[in-house]
Design an enzyme around this catalytic site. Structure first.
Site, PDB file in Angstrom:
ATOM      1  N   TRP A 334       0.836  -1.175   0.094  1.00  0.00           N
ATOM      2  CA  TRP A 334      -0.030   0.035   0.067  1.00  0.00           C
ATOM      3  C   TRP A 334       0.775   1.205   0.046  1.00  0.00           C
ATOM      4  CZ3 TRP A 334      -1.700   3.041   4.665  1.00  0.00           C
ATOM      5  CH2 TRP A 334      -0.963   2.839   5.616  1.00  0.00           C
ATOM      6  N   ASP A 335       2.107   0.988   0.314  1.00  0.00           N
ATOM      7  CA  ASP A 335       3.063   2.226   0.432  1.00  0.00           C
ATOM      8  C   ASP A 335       3.057   2.986  -0.899  1.00  0.00           C
ATOM      9  OD1 ASP A 335       3.653   0.206   1.961  1.00  0.00           O
ATOM     10  OD2 ASP A 335       5.832   0.709   1.935  1.00  0.00           O
ATOM     11  N   GLU A 473       0.096  -2.923  12.867  1.00  0.00           N
ATOM     12  CA  GLU A 473       0.163  -4.082  12.739  1.00  0.00           C
ATOM     13  C   GLU A 473       0.525  -5.090  14.024  1.00  0.00           C
ATOM     14  OE1 GLU A 473       1.682  -4.313   8.116  1.00  0.00           O
ATOM     15  OE2 GLU A 473       3.158  -4.088   9.876  1.00  0.00           O
ATOM     16  N   LYS A 585       1.883   0.293  16.428  1.00  0.00           N
ATOM     17  CA  LYS A 585       3.197   0.221  15.602  1.00  0.00           C
ATOM     18  C   LYS A 585       3.313   1.284  14.689  1.00  0.00           C
ATOM     19  CE  LYS A 585       5.312  -2.605  12.006  1.00  0.00           C
ATOM     20  NZ  LYS A 585       5.261  -3.750  11.133  1.00  0.00           N
ATOM     21  N   GLN A 586       2.251   1.925  14.064  1.00  0.00           N
ATOM     22  CA  GLN A 586       2.544   3.192  13.307  1.00  0.00           C
ATOM     23  C   GLN A 586       1.124   3.880  12.943  1.00  0.00           C
ATOM     24  OE1 GLN A 586       2.485   2.239   8.921  1.00  0.00           O
ATOM     25  NE2 GLN A 586       2.698  -0.021   9.503  1.00  0.00           N
TER      26      GLN A 586
END
Length: 755
Positions: A334-335, A473, A585-586
């Protein structure tokens, strides 16, 4: 010494590494890589790496995937033979046995010219001393071509020497079909792809050509006697072609490209390459006054982003590490749509279109994945290679030796909405009707169909999406991830919008497409119902989105107590405990802030950022830039700058050895996002461009360029004088909204807007 073989002298355009550091050689190979979206070459040493070097020079070809075998049924990006091997041998043997022996070695990446330069001094005292300079590039003008030039200046010595040039790894990973002196054809073992490489070398001594001694396929050698002041120049051209089917003839293509380059001459090839780079920089350069490190970081990002894409090839996309390394096997995540497409959409629309066409060409793989899991429409792969089939490994081995099941391929489904998001943003910015009718509308409709079957109505009156992984994640098997559900709802609504657009403007196309997809009014009504009843986790009283059902009940962890750690939080706490905490995580809800700010009413954006930002452990290279974008929009400019610097440091600081496996393309794209959509406050609103600048205190000005609906614009935000200068370089006049005030921008004069 020819000026062509000297790097740019302006320090704001170059990266330099001095000497030899075995711990950082892999870092420099990735950082100094040259690429053109088809052909990627790691920035390794050529002449000065020594005779005992084990790893061959890494060359990558976009789309050259193979499945190694049934025991590893995951497609991987295959390395092509390295074509830069060089050795200089005198009476005492090779002049270089080990790179640590080389005096004054200097590597320079010239980002303005898109080329890599090296310089060093080779000595076999008292017999000979040679000053060596090299230049290497892969052509941005003709992507099949690579060039390497070695220039030797003999400082002293009259000895017999031999210069050897050869290819490496001729039998690594590929099966040889044809191997001649200057032409090779290989094929992959299982994917039926073919690769052809053709080479031409020329050595001149003081301007006169010396014939080589041929000793085998892709091996050349020259023998002569040196003298003080002698100048030797070896030019090496390589042409590369990929064949995706048996009826293609990559050998013919490679040979024709090589012959064209030989007739052109390497100097003219350099000039055309530099002209192509000059044109790219006209459309994507940055100027930052007051922060030279930020300016260099933005140029570094733009250099590698411009290097990573080939608009002419709709069968490939950009892997997580581009063509700078083979981590993640070259797979696409998806980046690309979320962190990279905004750069291409607003500076290189042709490249953005090519990347989106890759998603269209792999839509059958997305349909098959959805059907295989019991849903309708198209569900894009979490990791994608060349066919669109799910390429995520089912399990991996952790650093501590444990085997862990990988659930992302089945549960991290937001990638489907991310692809739709990029399609819509491209349509908004370009009004590319041909793309919308050919591919974009179908992607939007089939992804909306997936979400409308995936989100299931329940007795509480809401549609729920259960059993997923969001961008965070650390938490698996979760229900109603806010990012996933809100993006899915947005996806459905944009698909309904495109149905209305097709019916109004292109009724014949709608009739054809709806018939082929068997899409009728009954299903569209169901889509609308799903969108209206989607569970999002929004608390209207607090304005907070709950990241997923039950998140607010998890254990609180004070991350400030773990500052200075060198490993991610899931390693510190362990995977099982981490899943029971609020450690993220992000960017997850914060990513929603970055992509869909309109989903946050009033001060809800600020409330969500202040809640989630302290709970993020930033265990992903994607996280910092998205936090920087959100912080910049909210006016937290100093915090945003810290996140910007963290994102830039991932590939520019020498402390991150993970870049040995390739640069982090998402963090590079993220620095552009933070600067343009964050600090400059650029947004697209209906038929207007809006800018609401919030520069960091140390940035005195920010200059950048964009393209929008056939127009080319340049902006310069002057913080010292509280002014914005907008210049329309081509295209029709437009209305620019600056801090809520309208200004007309015309092609005949620069427009100065007070801030």
């Amino acid at each position: 010494m020819e000026k062509l073989l000297e790097p740019t002298s302006d320090p704001t355009w170059v990266l330099v590494a001095e000497g030899y550091d075995p711990l950082r050689e892999g870092i420099y190979e990735a950082r100094f890589a040259t690429s053109n979206g088809f052909l990627g070459v790691r920035g390794g040493r050529a002449v000065s790496r020594g005779s005992r070097w084990i790893e061959p020079h890494r060359t990558y070809i976009a789309g050259l995937f193979d499945i190694p075998g049934s025991e590893h049924p995951i497609p991987v990006l295959v390395s092509a033979p390295g074509w830069l091997e060089s050795r200089i041998i005198s009476t005492g043997g090779p002049l270089v046995h080990h790179p640590a022996e080389v005096a004054s070695h200097r590597t320079t990446l010239d980002m303005r010219r898109g080329a890599l330069f090296t310089g060093c001094r080779l000595i076999d005292h008292p017999n000979i001393a040679v000053h060596v300079r090299t230049m290497g590039l892969v052509s941005l003008n003709e992507r099949a071509l690579g060039l390497h030039v070695i220039n030797l200046e003999v400082e002293y010595g009259q000895v017999e020497v031999t210069l050897e040039a050869s290819f490496e790894g001729l039998g690594l990973g590929l099966l040889s079909e044809r191997l001649e002196q200057d032409l090779g054809v290989w094929r992959t073992r299982n994917s039926n792809k073919r690769l052809a490489m053709a080479a031409a070398l020329c050595l001149q001594i003081d301007g006169s050509e010396l014939a080589p001694t041929m000793s085998g396929p892709f091996v050349w050698s020259w023998h002569w006697k040196t003298r003080t002041g002698q100048n030797v120049c070896l030019s090496r051209l390589v042409a590369v072609a990929r064949g995706d089917s048996q009826d293609e003839a990559p050998d013919r293509v490679a040979w024709e490209k090589l012959e064209g380059a030989r007739q052109l001459g390497w100097r003219k090839l350099v000039q055309e390459h530099e002209a192509a780079w000059s044109e790219r920089w006209q459309r994507s350069d940055f100027e930052v006054q007051g922060d030279s490190a930020a300016e260099l970081a933005l140029r570094f990002a733009a250099y590698h982003l411009n290097s990573a894409v080939n608009p002419a090839d709709e069968h490939v996309s950009i892997g997580a590490r581009g063509l700078t390394g083979d981590d993640y096997h070259g797979h696409v995540f998806w980046d690309t749509e979320i962190y990279l497409l905004p750069f291409y959409t607003l500076t290189w629309p042709e490249a953005a279109r090519g990347l989106l066409m890759y998603r269209f060409r792999t839509i059958d793989g997305a349909r098959a994945k959805a059907a295989g899991m019991g849903w309708r429409g198209a569900m894009y792969a979490w990791e994608s290679a060349d066919t669109g089939t799910e390429a995520t490994p089912e399990r991996v081995v952790c650093p501590d030796g444990r085997i862990v099941e990988v659930l992302c391929g089945r549960q991290e489904q937001h990638v489907t909405a991310d692809v739709a998001y990029a399609v819509w943003q491209y349509w908004q910015a370009t009004r590319d009707e041909e793309f919308l009718l050919r591919a974009g509308a179908e992607i939007l409709l089939e992804t909306a169909r997936f979400w409308s079957s995936r989100a299931q109505p329940e007795p509480d009156g809401y549609c729920h999406i259960r059993g997923v992984i969001g961008p965070d994640e650390y938490h698996e098997h979760i229900d109603d991830n806010a990012f996933t559900n809100v993006m899915a709802r947005w996806n459905i609504r944009r698909a309904i919008d495109v149905v209305g657009l097709l019916r109004e403007r292109w009724p014949e196309r709608w009739a054809s497409l709806s018939s082929r997809l068997a899409l009728g009014d009954t299903e569209l009504v169901q889509w609308q119902t799903v969108a209206e009843t989607m569970a999002t986790g929004l608390n209207p009283q607090t304005g907070l989105f709950e990241q997923f059902a039950g998140f607010f009940d998890l254990e609180e962890i004070d991350l400030t107590a773990y500052e200075g750690r060198s490993v991610p939080m899931d390693v510190v706490l362990g995977r099982e405990r981490t899943q029971k905490t609020k450690v993220i995580k992000q960017a997850d809800v914060v990513a929603l802030l970055g992509l869909l700010p309109e989903e946050f009413a009033g001060d809800h954006a600020d409330a969500n950022f202040r809640y989630y930002e302290p709970r993020c452990g930033h265990g992903s290279s994607l996280s910092g830039a998205m936090h920087g974008l959100a912080a910049a929009r909210l006016g937290y400019s100093d915090l945003a700058l810290r996140y910007f610097q963290q994102a830039a440091a991932i590939d520019l600081a020498d402390t991150h050895t993970t870049i040995a496996g390739g640069l982090h393309m998402a963090s590079l794209g993220g620095t552009w996002l933070t600067a343009v959509l964050g600090f400059a406050g650029l947004s697209l609103q209906s038929d207007e461009i809006a800018i609401n600048p919030k520069l960091p205190a140390k940035w005195r000005s920010l200059g950048f360029a964009i393209e929008w609906r056939g127009r080319r614009l340049k902006f310069r935000i002057d913080a010292d004088h509280d002014l914005l200068q907008a210049t329309l370089e081509s295209g029709d006049s437009i209305t620019l909204l600056v801090n809520g005030r309208q200004h007309e921008v015309r092609c005949d004069q620069a427009t100065v807007c007070p801030l």
